[in-house]
Design an enzyme around this catalytic site. Structure first.
Site, short mmCIF file in Angstrom:
data_model
loop_
_atom_site.label_atom_id
_atom_site.label_comp_id
_atom_site.label_asym_id
_atom_site.label_seq_id
_atom_site.Cartn_x
_atom_site.Cartn_y
_atom_site.Cartn_z
N ASP A 104 0.76 -1.63 0.29
CA ASP A 104 -0.05 0.35 -0.14
C ASP A 104 0.60 1.25 -0.10
O ASP A 104 0.02 2.25 -0.31
CB ASP A 104 -0.63 -0.16 0.98
CG ASP A 104 0.00 -0.12 2.33
OD1 ASP A 104 0.77 -0.28 2.68
OD2 ASP A 104 -1.15 -0.29 3.36
N LYS A 154 4.24 0.90 16.10
CA LYS A 154 3.71 2.39 16.66
C LYS A 154 3.63 2.15 18.47
O LYS A 154 2.76 1.29 18.92
CB LYS A 154 1.72 0.76 16.46
CG LYS A 154 2.19 0.70 15.12
CD LYS A 154 0.73 1.11 13.82
CE LYS A 154 0.83 0.32 12.76
NZ LYS A 154 0.47 -0.48 12.59
N ASP A 212 1.44 5.95 2.38
CA ASP A 212 0.79 4.85 2.63
C ASP A 212 -1.04 5.32 2.17
O ASP A 212 -1.35 5.79 2.64
CB ASP A 212 0.27 5.08 4.15
CG ASP A 212 0.27 3.09 4.76
OD1 ASP A 212 -0.85 2.91 4.58
OD2 ASP A 212 0.57 2.70 5.47
N1 GDD Z 1 -0.24 -11.56 3.20
C1 GDD Z 1 -0.42 -10.34 3.72
N2 GDD Z 1 -0.49 -11.24 4.52
N3 GDD Z 1 -0.56 -9.55 3.70
C2 GDD Z 1 -0.63 -8.68 4.88
C3 GDD Z 1 -0.96 -9.13 6.17
C4 GDD Z 1 -0.70 -10.50 6.11
O1 GDD Z 1 -1.59 -11.19 6.91
N4 GDD Z 1 -0.86 -8.26 7.41
C5 GDD Z 1 -0.62 -6.72 6.66
N5 GDD Z 1 -0.43 -7.44 5.01
C6 GDD Z 1 0.30 -6.57 3.86
C7 GDD Z 1 -0.67 -5.98 3.86
O2 GDD Z 1 -1.78 -5.57 2.95
C8 GDD Z 1 -0.32 -3.80 3.75
O3 GDD Z 1 1.04 -3.90 2.10
C9 GDD Z 1 1.58 -4.70 4.25
O4 GDD Z 1 1.14 -5.56 4.93
C10 GDD Z 1 1.36 -3.79 5.92
O5 GDD Z 1 -0.36 -3.91 6.49
P1 GDD Z 1 -0.16 -2.40 7.01
O6 GDD Z 1 -1.70 -3.25 7.53
O7 GDD Z 1 -1.09 -1.41 5.94
O8 GDD Z 1 0.73 -1.93 8.07
P2 GDD Z 1 0.06 -0.53 8.50
O9 GDD Z 1 0.11 0.71 7.47
O10 GDD Z 1 -0.63 -0.41 10.45
O11 GDD Z 1 2.18 -0.82 9.41
C11 GDD Z 1 3.02 -1.40 8.29
O12 GDD Z 1 3.67 0.35 7.50
C12 GDD Z 1 3.96 0.97 7.79
C13 GDD Z 1 4.11 2.51 6.96
O13 GDD Z 1 2.84 2.50 5.79
C14 GDD Z 1 4.40 -1.45 9.40
O14 GDD Z 1 5.19 -2.02 8.20
C15 GDD Z 1 4.88 -0.27 9.43
O15 GDD Z 1 5.92 -0.13 11.01
C16 GDD Z 1 5.45 0.87 9.10
O16 GDD Z 1 5.67 2.21 9.62
MG MG Z 2 -0.58 0.71 5.82
#
Ligand code: GDD
Ligand code: MG
Length: 318
Positions: A104, A154, A212
């Site tokens: 994303d 987080k 994001d």
């Molecule tokens: N295949 C798969 N399976 N993908 C997953 C899963 C899962 O169980 N869980 C999450 N993802 C994918 C999501 O689709 C996304 O592309 C990515 O992993 C990160 O998950 P998010 O749910 O978007 O996390 P976030 O935005 O709260 O936090 C993450 O991104 C931040 C930067 O945008 C973390 O990596 C943070 O540390 C980071 O700062």
């Molecule tokens: Mg995200």
């Protein structure tokens, strides 16, 4: 070289759009997010591995007969395995140093420079880093030189060790994937990075942009960033303001388009004004002013919309 793209998650903050289109297939400047990511990979990458749970069928169908110059491997998960579990699940397709992307994120990261640093430092892992004012919604690192000394996912507001956040793009050696227990729900950010911080884990801060794209506002922003400078210059049925993108299969009569408007394929609009909005495929509209909205696909527009997020099932305001 392989790149793993993590494309799980339900895209809840983009509902109702994501009820019908899984988030990775939502377009950014008329090209699905995940396809754009694959196309942006530098030539050194010959394979993109998509770690998928929600939206598997749609993803398989989309890539079935598509040639985008890289080998695409779709690796399904029966249950969401978390970010770490999902990349571990792809290990049989990985032959060495691997790039991993949060699916994303839209950013201006220069992967080739990042790889250069990764090799020079003999790193086990390198994380792209971005500076923000409020890091509490992200992964946060403490950086000493290029070394990551601490990783907090987080953290509670006020306890963050810096303003440098994990930008969701990694270069990892196989030994990191091997550390992750198989077939278990594991978060790379909560269960792995905090443990290996201080031990050949490096950071690569970059400048430019980082989005994001998970919320309506950031999805709009990601669209306009992805458009860059190569928009549509003119259209016989519309006056174009600023940088806009109009698919070639669009019919416009007497419209004002832009600034910041992206119009998808099959759209037909008459006497409409579209500003700061993304109109997805096959929307039809007459006599409306659309602002700060994401509309479609396949919607019939009959009235003005400001800040609307609309999918075929109904109309919801954000
Ligand atoms: N295949 C798969 N399976 N993908 C997953 C899963 C899962 O169980 N869980 C999450 N993802 C994918 C999501 O689709 C996304 O592309 C990515 O992993 C990160 O998950 P998010 O749910 O978007 O996390 P976030 O935005 O709260 O936090 C993450 O991104 C931040 C930067 O945008 C973390 O990596 C943070 O540390 C980071 O700062
Ligand atoms: Mg995200």
């Amino acid at each position: 070289m392989e790149a793993i793209i993590l494309v799980g998650g339900f895209g809840t903050r983009l509902r109702p759009l994501t009820y019908t289109v899984p988030k990775p297939l939502l377009p950014l400047a008329n090209i699905p997010m995940v396809e754009r990511m694959v196309r942006n990979l530098p030539p050194i990458f010959d394979t993109a591995i998509l770690a998928v749970n929600y939206g598997l069928e749609e993803m398989e169908k989309y890539f079935e007969n598509k040639n985008i110059g890289k080998k695409i491997i779709i690796v399904p998960e029966e249950e969401p395995l978390g970010t770490g579990g999902a990349m571990r699940n792809c290990i049989e397709h990985v032959t060495g140093t691997v790039a991993v992307f949060n699916g994303d994120v839209v950013s201006s990261i220069n992967l080739e420079e990042m790889l250069e640093q990764h090799i020079k430092e003999n790193a086990k892992g390198t994380l792209a880093l971005w500076e923000v004012d409020d890091p509490s919604r992200f992964g946060v690192v403490e950086l000493k030189g290029n070394k990551i000394m601490q990783f907090q996912e987080k953290p509670e507001k006020g306890t963050e060790v810096s303003n440098l956040i994990n930008a969701g793009t990694y270069l990892l050696e196989l030994e990191i994937l091997e550390m992750i227990p198989p077939n278990q729900k594991i978060s790379i950010e909560r269960d792995i990075y905090p443990k290996i911080a201080g031990n050949r884990l490096y950071g690569f801060p970059f400048e430019g942009y980082f989005i994001d794209s998970g919320t309506p506002e950031s999805y709009l922003e990601a669209n306009f960033k992805s458009l860059g400078k190569d928009g549509t210059a003119s259209h016989s049925g519309a006056s174009i303001r600023g940088n806009c993108l109009i698919d070639k299969n669009v019919k416009l009569i007497d419209c004002i388009i832009g600034p910041n408007a992206i119009i998808g394929p099959g759209v037909k609009l008459e006497k409409c004004v579209i500003r700061n909005s993304v109109i997805l495929s096959e929307v039809e509209g007459y006599g409306c002013v659309i602002e700060n909205s994401i509309i479609g696909p396949k919607i019939l527009l009959k009235e003005d919309k400001k800040q609307a997020l609309i999918a075929p099932e109904g109309e919801i305001t954000f």
